[in-house]
Design a protein around this motif. Sequence first.
Motif, short mmCIF file in Angstrom:
data_model
loop_
_atom_site.label_atom_id
_atom_site.label_comp_id
_atom_site.label_asym_id
_atom_site.label_seq_id
_atom_site.Cartn_x
_atom_site.Cartn_y
_atom_site.Cartn_z
N TRP A 229 0.96 -1.28 0.01
CA TRP A 229 0.06 0.07 -0.03
C TRP A 229 0.86 1.23 0.02
O TRP A 229 1.90 1.12 0.70
N ILE A 230 0.67 2.06 -0.83
CA ILE A 230 1.27 3.41 -0.90
C ILE A 230 0.64 4.55 -1.24
O ILE A 230 -0.20 4.58 -2.05
N PRO A 231 0.92 5.52 -0.25
CA PRO A 231 0.01 6.68 -0.31
C PRO A 231 0.73 8.06 -1.17
O PRO A 231 2.22 7.92 -1.23
N TYR B 102 2.21 11.15 -1.00
CA TYR B 102 2.48 12.15 0.28
C TYR B 102 3.09 13.40 -0.17
O TYR B 102 3.99 13.37 -1.24
N GLY B 103 3.16 14.37 0.53
CA GLY B 103 3.73 15.59 -0.13
C GLY B 103 3.07 16.59 1.07
O GLY B 103 2.44 16.56 1.72
N PRO B 104 2.89 17.88 0.48
CA PRO B 104 2.86 18.83 1.15
C PRO B 104 1.05 19.00 1.00
O PRO B 104 0.40 19.84 0.48
N PRO C 198 6.01 -1.18 -5.99
CA PRO C 198 4.53 -1.04 -5.16
C PRO C 198 3.88 0.23 -5.78
O PRO C 198 2.85 0.23 -5.37
N LEU C 199 4.50 0.73 -6.88
CA LEU C 199 3.85 1.87 -7.36
C LEU C 199 2.79 1.35 -8.38
O LEU C 199 2.84 0.47 -9.28
N THR D 65 10.10 15.45 6.90
CA THR D 65 9.58 14.58 5.98
C THR D 65 10.61 13.91 4.96
O THR D 65 11.49 14.35 4.43
N ILE E 80 10.72 16.49 -1.24
CA ILE E 80 10.32 15.34 -0.40
C ILE E 80 10.14 14.05 -0.84
O ILE E 80 9.76 13.10 -0.20
N GLN E 81 10.03 13.77 -2.04
CA GLN E 81 9.99 12.34 -2.57
C GLN E 81 11.14 11.57 -2.88
O GLN E 81 12.19 11.94 -2.48
N LEU F 56 9.89 5.94 -0.26
CA LEU F 56 9.07 4.98 -0.75
C LEU F 56 8.91 3.92 0.29
O LEU F 56 8.19 3.24 0.64
N GLN G 17 7.44 5.33 3.54
CA GLN G 17 5.86 5.41 3.52
C GLN G 17 4.97 4.49 3.35
O GLN G 17 3.83 4.40 3.56
N MET G 18 5.43 3.36 2.63
CA MET G 18 4.71 2.29 1.84
C MET G 18 4.30 1.40 3.13
O MET G 18 5.13 1.23 4.17
N MET G 19 3.39 0.70 2.82
CA MET G 19 2.78 -0.31 4.02
C MET G 19 2.73 -1.68 3.58
O MET G 19 2.49 -1.85 2.24
N GLU G 20 3.45 -2.43 4.04
CA GLU G 20 3.36 -4.16 3.64
C GLU G 20 3.26 -4.86 5.06
O GLU G 20 3.58 -4.28 6.13
N ARG H 148 12.94 -2.91 -6.14
CA ARG H 148 11.72 -3.29 -6.37
C ARG H 148 11.17 -3.19 -7.84
O ARG H 148 10.44 -3.82 -8.54
#
Lengths: 177, 357
Positions: free
Chosen positions: A35-37, A39-41, A62-63, B31, B116-117, B173, B176-179, B264
Motif C-alpha cells: 500500500w503506498i500513499p 505524500y507531499g505538502p 509497489p507503484l 519529511t 520530499i519525494q 518509498l 511511506q509504504m505499508m506492507e 523493487r
Amino acid sequence: MESQILIAGFGGQGVLLIGQALARAAMLEGKEVSWIPSYGPEVRGGEANCGVVIAEESIGSPLVTEPVLLAAMNAPSLQKYASWVAQGGILLYNASLADAPDVRKDIRVHAVPCNAIAENAGSVRSANMVMLGAIIKLLPLVSVGSVMTTLHAMMGPDKADLIAVNRAAVEKGMAAV
Amino acid sequence: MAEKMLMKGNEAIAEAAVQAGCRFFFGYPITPQNQIPEYMSKRLHDIQGACFLQAESEIAAINMVYGAAGAGARVMTSSSGPGISLKQEGISYLAGAELPCVIVNISRGGPGLGSIQPSQSDYYQSTRGGGHGDYRTPVLAPSSVQEAAELTQLAFDMADRYRNPVMLLGDGLIGQMMEPVLMPDYRLPADLPQKDWAAVGKPAGGSAPRAVINSLYLDSALLEKHVNGIYEKYAVIQRDEVRYQAEWTEDADYILVAYGAAARIARSAIRRARAMGIHAGLLRPITLWPFPADALRELAARAKAFLSVEMSMGQMIDDVRLALDGLKPVFLCGRAGGMVPSVQEVTDAIVKLKEGV
C-alpha cells in the motif's frame, strides 16, 4: 499476477482508509500486498490517493501505474486518472460528486453515488465505505468476511458503535453495482 | 505468537528498534521520516527509563546520541537528507570515539532542501563516511518493510559488535509504504562484547577505571595508531558483513544492480524482460558498505553487461565499476530529484542493453 488498484479523491474523504482496508484484508488472506500513499505538502480538501498491489508472489514495484480498478471519489481525480485504467479494467466513480466521464470503450465504468447512499445509510462520512463495498463486489480479490474483520480491527473498541453504520454502507455499496 | 501487521516502513523501523532494546531516541522532524519520531514519542513514553526527545536541531540530536551511546545505551536517531547532512559532524565524532548507534536516513531528493519525494542521492554521503576524517559507517539498505524491521535490529547488533555508528538507508518509498510485517523475535546475540568502556559512573561502594569517551588525539602518532585500529575493525566488517540478494542470476546475460526501492522496480522490469525472452538478473546489495564486490565479479564471468538502476544521477555505479574493474561494460539507468523510474523505463533500458552489446 499482480493486481494494481488506485483509489483517489479529496483529503478527508477516507481514501487512504479504503486502500488500507483492502490491503489488510488481503494480508489476512495470506496474499502479498503493498500500500503506498501519495505524500507531499497535502492539505484537507487537496488531492489524496493511494495505490494497492495485491499478488500471489512477491511484489516488485509497489507503484500503481496501470490499475485494474480505479475508484475516483471526486471529479478531479476521475479526470486525472481515468486514462490510467488498464484495458479491460474497471472504473468506479463517486456519482454524487462527479459527472459521467467520457466513455472509454475498453473498460467497464460504474457510477456509484457514494455520498447519497451513505447519507441514506446513516452517515455521509461513510461514503468511502460505500465505495469499498462496490470495489470488493466487482474485484473479487478479497472476501467480504475479511473486509469486515479488518474494519472491526481497524476501528477498535473505541469506535465499536460505528461498525454497524460502516457495515451497512459496505453492503449498500455492494448492492449498488 | 506474533502475527503479521500492516505497517509503514517508518513504523516498522521504530517498533523493531524498540524491540531490539533501543530506549533512547533523539531527533528533529523532517519529511518523509516523521512517522519514526512520532511512533517513538508514543512508544518510549510508555517504557520506564526510556527517553524520546525532540531536540532543538539535528546537531543537538546527534550530540544527544553521542551522550547516550557513551553511557552504553542503545540509541537511535533518524532524519532525511538535509538533516543527515547536519548530523555529519556528530557522526564523525561518534566514529572517532568508537560509539555504537543507529542512524536512519529516509532519504529524499536533493541537493539542498530538494524535494520530499523518494531518492537515493545520499549514496556517496552514506557509504564514504559522510563527515570529515578517515572513517566509514556500515550501511544497510532495506527494500521491503519486512526487511526494514530486520535490518534495523541487525544495525543495533552491528553497532555494538564493532563500536561504530551504523546507517540504515531507506528512501521515501520504503518509509511511506505499508506492507505486512512479522516482527522478528529479537534475541540479543550472546557473543556481543560487553560495554566495559561505557561511562556509567562509579559503582556503589567500589571503584572502576576512568571511562574516557573521546575523539581528540593531539599526538599525530597516537591518532594514526587509533585510526589504524578502527580500520582493523573495518577489515573485519568487509570480510564478515557483506550482504546481498541475487535473483535470476544463474542464467543472466544482463545483471541489474539495484538497492532499496529501485530494486523493487528492477525486479518488476526483469520479470517483463524475461517474458520477452531476455535473460536479465538482479544483484541487490543489502549492505552498501561493505559493497558486495566479490559477488558482482563472479557474475561477470557469464554476464555480458551490467546496469546500475538508481534513484540518483549515478552514485552506486562507481562501486559497480570498482568491483568489475573493467571486466564488463557498466551502464546507468537513473532518475533524480525524487522521480522514481517506471518499470517500463527500466525494461526499456534492459532492451537497449541487449541491442547495444
